[in-house]
Each structure stands twice: as structure tokens, then as C-alpha cells.
Design an enzyme around this catalytic site. Structure first.
Site, PDB file in Angstrom:
ATOM      1  N   HIS A  17      -8.201  -8.004  -9.516  1.00 37.98           N
ATOM      2  CA  HIS A  17      -8.852  -9.299  -9.301  1.00 37.98           C
ATOM      3  C   HIS A  17      -9.897  -9.553 -10.386  1.00 37.98           C
ATOM      4  O   HIS A  17      -9.985 -10.655 -10.934  1.00 37.98           O
ATOM      5  CB  HIS A  17      -9.565  -9.351  -7.942  1.00 37.98           C
ATOM      6  CG  HIS A  17      -8.675  -9.273  -6.757  1.00 37.98           C
ATOM      7  ND1 HIS A  17      -8.866  -8.355  -5.748  1.00 37.98           N
ATOM      8  CD2 HIS A  17      -7.592 -10.006  -6.392  1.00 37.98           C
ATOM      9  CE1 HIS A  17      -7.953  -8.532  -4.817  1.00 37.98           C
ATOM     10  NE2 HIS A  17      -7.156  -9.523  -5.179  1.00 37.98           N
ATOM     11  N   LYS A  41      -5.257 -12.519   9.146  1.00 43.46           N
ATOM     12  CA  LYS A  41      -4.953 -11.258   8.468  1.00 43.46           C
ATOM     13  C   LYS A  41      -5.769 -10.087   8.999  1.00 43.46           C
ATOM     14  O   LYS A  41      -5.546  -8.964   8.601  1.00 43.46           O
ATOM     15  CB  LYS A  41      -5.201 -11.389   6.960  1.00 43.46           C
ATOM     16  CG  LYS A  41      -4.178 -12.210   6.232  1.00 43.46           C
ATOM     17  CD  LYS A  41      -4.387 -12.073   4.740  1.00 43.46           C
ATOM     18  CE  LYS A  41      -3.310 -12.797   3.961  1.00 43.46           C
ATOM     19  NZ  LYS A  41      -3.474 -12.574   2.516  1.00 43.46           N
ATOM     20  N   ARG A  90       2.191 -10.654  -9.818  1.00 47.66           N
ATOM     21  CA  ARG A  90       2.542  -9.299 -10.256  1.00 47.66           C
ATOM     22  C   ARG A  90       4.038  -9.086 -10.394  1.00 47.66           C
ATOM     23  O   ARG A  90       4.486  -8.239 -11.147  1.00 47.66           O
ATOM     24  CB  ARG A  90       1.992  -8.262  -9.266  1.00 47.66           C
ATOM     25  CG  ARG A  90       0.504  -8.136  -9.270  1.00 47.66           C
ATOM     26  CD  ARG A  90       0.070  -7.114  -8.249  1.00 47.66           C
ATOM     27  NE  ARG A  90       0.479  -7.532  -6.925  1.00 47.66           N
ATOM     28  CZ  ARG A  90      -0.295  -7.534  -5.852  1.00 47.66           C
ATOM     29  NH1 ARG A  90      -1.519  -7.094  -5.923  1.00 47.66           N
ATOM     30  NH2 ARG A  90       0.153  -7.952  -4.696  1.00 47.66           N
ATOM     31  N   SER A 128      -4.991  -4.911  -2.823  1.00 48.07           N
ATOM     32  CA  SER A 128      -5.996  -4.618  -1.801  1.00 48.07           C
ATOM     33  C   SER A 128      -5.409  -3.784  -0.675  1.00 48.07           C
ATOM     34  O   SER A 128      -6.076  -2.894  -0.141  1.00 48.07           O
ATOM     35  CB  SER A 128      -6.577  -5.920  -1.237  1.00 48.07           C
ATOM     36  OG  SER A 128      -7.280  -6.619  -2.227  1.00 48.07           O
TER      37      SER A 128
END
Length: 159
Positions: A17, A41, A90, A128
Site C-alpha cells: 500500500h 469484512k 496484483r 493484508s
């Protein structure tokens, strides 16, 4: 002046990040790191903790703001007079999802453009979720997060 938003849950912020934030800070006049509430989440860190961890991690950058938000990102961007959304990609699966999001956000706010940035080769493997998993099993996350985040993870997962 072009204002960009880099949205995410940042639970926690990673070196990946931070790489994107630093690169974005060079591209845009102002970058707002917008941390989503994301109660769906069930984040490890509270919104307030995530805001503080991000602020601590990028405190040397002068054209960055960090704040929490909830609601539709397109509406939030309009409130902030932002015309660009920054998103990290990604893999191919990320691109497909981000393409759909960009299309929806442009329908909701015609002024909003999405800029997709690829990670550096040094950070492309970091997420993460992986960082939380390593920390939960008392692994060393030093290579993946800033020291302030490493310490916060150690405190969350004390034996």
C-alpha cells in the site's frame, strides 16, 4: 489541481500500500487515503486504529490526507472534489474486479476516472490478509509492514 482518492480497508496497511501511496503522491497534487469502515469484512483493527496506522506510516508525505469514510465511494469522491480513484492491481483476477468497479463508479459519478497501478516486484506478493495470518501465528511480519504496524499486530495477537 487534481485530487485523487486511494480507497481501501487497510487492515492493516502494508508496504505494498505504501509503495502505491508514494508513487501516487508523485502523480497527483493531493491524495486522500480513504479508509473504508467495512463492517461487513469484520476488520482486525478499528477504523480509528487503521487511520492512525496509515497516518503514522506516511507522515513524511506532504500532499497526503488520511481519513475514514462510509457509504458509496462515488458519492464520497464527489464530496471531496476528487476526480481520480487509485487502485492497486496484483493479478488478472484483480483487474477483472477493478474493471467492473471502475465501470460502476463512472456510472455513479461521470467525473470519476480510475487509475490502476501495479505493485513493485518487491511488494507484489503482500496482502493484508496474508500479513494478518502470519501475525496471528506469531510470524515475523517485518518485511511486509512498517514498524508501527508490526508493533500493533504484536499487541493484537499477544499470547
Amino acid at each position: 489541481m487534481v485530487t485523487a482518492i486511494y480507497p481501501g480497508t487497510f487492515d492493516p496497511i502494508t508496504n505494498g500500500h505504501i509503495d502505491l501511496i508514494r508513487r501516487s503522491a508523485k502523480l497527483f497534487d493531493k491524495v486522500i487515503i480513504s479508509i473504508a469502515m467495512s463492517s461487513r469484512k469484520q476488520p482486525l483493527f478499528t477504523l480509528e486504529e487503521r487511520v492512525e496506522l496509515v497516518k503514522s506510516s506516511v507522515s513524511d508525505l506532504t500532499n497526503i490526507e488520511v481519513e475514514g469514510f462510509e457509504g458509496l465511494l462515488a458519492d464520497y469522491a464527489q464530496q471531496k472534489n476528487a476526480t481520480v480513484l487509485i487502485r492497486g492491481v496484483r493479478a488478472v483476477a484483480d483487474f477483472e474486479y477493478e474493471y467492473q468497479l471502475a465501470t460502476v463508479n463512472r456510472k455513479l459519478n461521470a467525473e470519476l476516472e480510475s487509475v490502476l497501478l501495479t505493485p513493485s516486484s518487491e511488494t507484489s506478493h503482500i496482502s493484508s490478509t496474508i500479513v494478518r495470518d502470519v501475525a496471528a501465528h506469531y510470524g515475523d511480519v517485518s518485511a511486509f509492514v512498517p514498524d508501527v504496524v508490526k508493533q500493533a499486530l504484536i499487541n493484537k495477537f499477544k499470547k
